[in-house]
Each structure stands twice: as structure tokens, then as C-alpha cells.
Design an enzyme around this catalytic site. Structure first.
Site, short mmCIF file in Angstrom:
data_model
loop_
_atom_site.label_atom_id
_atom_site.label_comp_id
_atom_site.label_asym_id
_atom_site.label_seq_id
_atom_site.Cartn_x
_atom_site.Cartn_y
_atom_site.Cartn_z
CG HIS A 1 21.37 -8.33 52.37
ND1 HIS A 1 21.13 -7.10 51.80
CD2 HIS A 1 22.72 -8.50 52.33
CE1 HIS A 1 22.28 -6.56 51.43
NE2 HIS A 1 23.26 -7.38 51.75
CG ASP B 1 17.50 -12.00 48.84
OD1 ASP B 1 18.27 -12.36 47.93
OD2 ASP B 1 17.84 -11.20 49.73
CD GLN C 1 25.10 -14.65 49.34
OE1 GLN C 1 25.89 -15.46 48.83
NE2 GLN C 1 25.45 -13.39 49.57
CE LYS D 1 25.16 -10.70 46.55
NZ LYS D 1 26.24 -10.16 47.37
CB CYS E 1 23.85 -5.93 54.52
SG CYS E 1 24.97 -4.79 53.73
N1 7TS Z 1 20.26 -10.48 49.56
C1 7TS Z 1 21.23 -11.26 50.06
C2 7TS Z 1 20.87 -12.52 50.77
C3 7TS Z 1 22.55 -10.87 49.90
O1 7TS Z 1 23.52 -11.65 50.39
C4 7TS Z 1 22.85 -9.66 49.22
C5 7TS Z 1 24.25 -9.14 49.10
C6 7TS Z 1 21.80 -8.92 48.69
C7 7TS Z 1 20.51 -9.36 48.88
C8 7TS Z 1 22.01 -7.67 47.92
O2 7TS Z 1 22.58 -7.96 46.68
P1 7TS Z 1 23.00 -6.77 45.70
O3 7TS Z 1 23.71 -7.47 44.59
O4 7TS Z 1 21.76 -6.10 45.25
O5 7TS Z 1 23.89 -5.87 46.49
N2 7TS Z 1 25.13 -9.66 50.06
C9 7TS Z 1 26.39 -9.21 50.31
C10 7TS Z 1 27.22 -9.83 51.25
O6 7TS Z 1 26.90 -10.80 51.90
N3 7TS Z 1 28.38 -9.19 51.28
O7 7TS Z 1 28.33 -8.16 50.42
C11 7TS Z 1 27.10 -8.18 49.81
#
Ligand code: 7TS
Length: 407
Positions: free
Chosen positions: A122, A200, A203, A226, A364
Site C-alpha cells: 500500500h 503492515d 488487513q 479496519k 493506494c
Molecule cells: N496498509 C494496507 C495493507 C492497507 O490496506 C491500508 C489501507 C493501509 C496500510 C493504511 O491504513 P490507514 O488506516 O492508515 O489508512 N487500505 C485501504 C484500502 O484498501 N481501501 O481504503 C484503505
């Protein structure tokens, strides 16, 4: 009614109709819905205990501090950290990664050092490292994705983990491909070369049991929103030894032990990384979410995700002209696809008219999209509150969309 169906009643938002159709929410990879237990825990805090933490001696501040630190203890238990001090509260996965880049990274990287990533990261696990490379003269390298099956090229991992590599940062589960990476193996191979690892877990947290000690990573970052928790709260796990050696992330209140006009000394770990008033209600909501998930059982959730995604993937694969991304088996509850030549945004826009919440775009993952030779994909992501009927409805609606566009 199965236990899973009963759980749907915990999510008031799911009971609504969208464009006159029952809402089918298949966008949990972007953010999950929140059960009543989380909403009520946060509401209760604001109604009964609201106060700042770590400063007041009065009763409400004592209660707020206890609740905030109890959330840290709960988070430590959730990922099996050795101790609560290894949990830093952040705004989410992105901030956790930036924290490591700006503290550990700035201190430990020099020109010529290599940061190894994978091609399925991401943007939040790419851009902070690009910024760090710019600042320190370090270079980036990538472990390749092999193709539409969405697996990482493990044959070349040991070659890439060369003497110049100082950090290996990788996703546990791909938010586009649904690939589940063998993270414990990655960490073991990196550790042999003395390379620091960051997982990371955006997910994977809340989708399967997570054990930071078993994975053997140095850092692990995830987001509360999430996994049924509120937005604006997440956690970074770091091994204590590393956290002790790191400089603070931001300066301000709470992160100091003493401040003079010209210099300051730092608070103990983890507080030295938490400047300013934290997201107290968010931490309390996160605590409630972790309790809620634990009561269901993370291994049960992982099984449900896999069964539902496996079922949907198989049914979708029978649609003429569909291109499905990611592994055929052993996948997480995320399915990215292209419906013939129909643009992903068109698929998602029409699906919305049927009450389906999908996501369309690059997710992303722009470098990965380029590698796959597409600009964007449509994506359905499943969680435990989704069911087979919704997967069936998704496939029916995709057929409608194909008819609509004459595909
Ligand atoms: N890493 C992964 C693998 C992700 O899927 C996401 C967000 C992030 C990092 C960032 O997470 P945040 O909570 O700091 O924003 N992924 C997504 C998505 O797949 N659709 O919207 C956000």
C-alpha cells in the site's frame, strides 16, 4: 439463524436500504462497520468519564487514565506483545509506519543502505520509505509479485536480503490481491541477516489471530477502524530494545520527563512516542472492538473470511470475461477484479444503485496496478458480517452490469 447471522444485528448500520435496496457492505478493506458494543463504549466514556489522561489527580482523570492504559494492555494481549510498553497508540497503520521511518529510520540509515519492500505494498508502506531514502541517501528495492496469482517471488528473497539491507517492510495481507504472506518466514530469513522487520498488519489484524512474538517481527502496525474499531486510532508494536534506542517522534506534552528552556529529557517508553492529548475515546473504542472480536474468536473469523471469499471467487470466476486478481486458494476476504472492458468506476457506480458498496480505483497500490497492467480494479471485501446470500447477490449484480454494458 446461525451465530453469524445474529452478529449482523450488532451492526445497526447494516439494517438500512440504499437506493431502495438492502445495503450490502463489501468495503471492509477500506473500513469495517462498527458494532453497538464499540459505539456504546465510546458514548459511555464521553457521558461518564470524559477527562484528559496522565495529568489530573481528580476522579474523572483517574478513570480516563485507567481506561486508556487498560486499552493499551488489551492491545498488547491482542497481538501477544511481551509487555504493554511495546504498544504505541497511533492514528492508524500509516502513522505507525511514518513513526518508524522518522525515528528508527533517520537514526539507523545511511547512504547506500537498502530498504526492501514488496511490489504489493500500500502507498503507506512505500511513500514514507521514499521520503526517508531521500533524507538519508538510502535506496529502495522490491521483492517482485509473480503475476495475476498475486504471490511474492520467494525464490529470490534470500538474494535480495543482502548485506546492505537494513529494513524489510511488507504487508501481511494484500489489500488488492488478498494474498496472505508468510510473514513469520520473512522475519526468520531477515533476522538471520540481522535485518530489522516491519509488518503492515492493516488487513490482517481483526481477520486472523496475530502473535507478534510468533511472527518474530521488530515492528507491526495496524488500524482500529479496519477491525470494528473507530477511525483515528491504531497501534504500533515495537520490540522494547528498539523503542528504547529510538528518539521521540513528535515533541510536546506528555512525551517528556522534564523540560528546560533549552533542552528536555524524554518520558519512558511508550509515552515518549505519544506527544499531546491522545485519542482517548478512540483507544476505549478499540478496546471494545478487540473484546468483541475475541468473543467471536479470530480463528473463526479467519475461517469465515476464507470460506466466503473462496465461495465468491469461485462463482465470480464463472462470469465470462472477468479477470480475477490474486491467489486462487488460501486467500483473504478481498477480491479484486475487472469485468471485461468495463471501467472499475462504472462497475462500482452501477453496483451502488443495487445497494452494493464496492470499491473501485487503484486502492493506494499504484505501482502494483502498473505491474498488473491495469489502472484500477473493482474490489469486493468481505468480513464476518457478510454472508453467502450477499456473495450470490454480488454475482447477480455483476451479471446485470455485464448486460447493461453489453459485455
Ligand atoms: N496498509 C494496507 C495493507 C492497507 O490496506 C491500508 C489501507 C493501509 C496500510 C493504511 O491504513 P490507514 O488506516 O492508515 O489508512 N487500505 C485501504 C484500502 O484498501 N481501501 O481504503 C484503505
Amino acid at each position: 439463524m446461525s451465530g453469524w447471522e445474529k452478529l449482523r444485528d450488532d451492526f445497526p448500520i447494516l439494517a438500512q436500504r440504499v437506493h431502495g435496496q438492502p445495503l450490502i457492505y463489501l468495503d471492509g478493506a477500506a473500513t469495517t462497520q462498527k458494532p453497538r458494543a464499540v459505539l456504546e463504549a465510546m458514548d459511555r466514556f464521553y457521558q461518564e468519564d470524559n477527562s484528559n489522561v496522565h495529568r489530573g489527580i481528580h476522579e474523572l482523570s483517574r478513570r480516563a487514565t485507567l481506561a486508556f492504559e487498560a486499552a493499551r494492555d488489551r492491545t498488547a494481549k491482542f497481538i501477544n506483545a511481551r509487555e504493554s510498553a511495546e504498544i504505541i497508540f497511533t492514528r492508524g497503520t500509516t502513522e505507525g509506519i511514518n513513526l518508524v521511518a522518522n525515528t528508527w529510520g533517520v537514526k539507523n540509515l545511511k547512504p547506500g543502505d537498502v530498504i526492501l519492500l514488496t511490489e504489493m505494498e500500500h502507498h503507506s508502506n512505500i511513500v514514507p520509505w521514499q521520503m526517508l531514502a531521500e533524507r538519508t541517501g538510502a535506496k529502495l528495492a522490491y521483492l517482485p509479485v509473480t503475476g495475476d496469482d498475486g504471490l511474492l517471488d520467494l525464490k529470490h528473497l534470500d538474494d535480495l536480503l543482502g548485506p546492505k539491507v537494513k529494513l524489510f517492510a511488507f504487508t501481511h495481507i494484500s489489500n488488492t490481491l488478498g494474498t496472505i504472506n508468510p510473514v513469520a518466514e520473512f522475519c526468520a530469513r531477515a533476522r538471520k541477516q540481522g535485518i530489522v522487520t516491519l509488518v503492515d498488519a492493516a488487513q490482517s489484524a481483526g481477520h486472523r489471530p496475530l502473535d507478534a512474538q510468533e511472527i518474530g517481527c521488530d515492528f507491526l502496525s495496524f488500524s482500529g477502524h479496519k477491525l470494528c474499531g473507530p477511525t483515528g486510532i491504531g497501534a504500533l508494536y515495537g520490540r522494547r530494545e528498539l523503542l528504547e534506542a529510538m528518539s521521540p517522534y513528535q515533541g510536546g506534552g506528555d512525551m517528556i520527563s522534564s523540560v528546560d528552556f533549552f533542552q528536555s529529557s524524554w518520558n519512558s517508553v511508550p509515552h515518549k512516542f505519544e506527544a499531546g492529548t491522545p485519542n482517548i475515546a478512540g483507544a476505549i473504542g478499540l478496546h471494545a472492538a478487540l473484546d468483541y472480536l475475541a468473543a467471536i474468536g479470530l480463528d473463526q473469523i479467519a475461517k469465515h473470511d476464507a470460506e466466503l471469499a473462496g465461495y465468491a471467487f469461485e462463482k465470480m470466476s464463472r462470469l465470462p470475461g472477468i479477470r480475477l486478481f490474486g491467489p486462487k486458494g488460501g486467500r483473504a476476504g478481498v477480491i479484486s477484479f475487472m469485468l471485461g472492458n468495463i471501467h472499475a468506476h462504472d462497475v462500482v457506480t452501477v453496483a451502488d444503485q443495487y445497494g452494493l458498496a464496492l470499491r473501485g480505483g487503484h486502492h493506494c497500490n499504484q505501482p502494483l496496478m502498473r505491474k498488473l497492467g491495469v489502472e484500477s480494479t473493482a474490489r469486493a471485501s468481505f468480513y464476518f458480517y457478510n454472508n453467502m446470500e450477499e456473495a450470490d447477490r454480488l454475482v447477480e449484480v455483476l451479471k446485470e452490469i455485464q448486460r447493461f454494458f453489453g459485455e
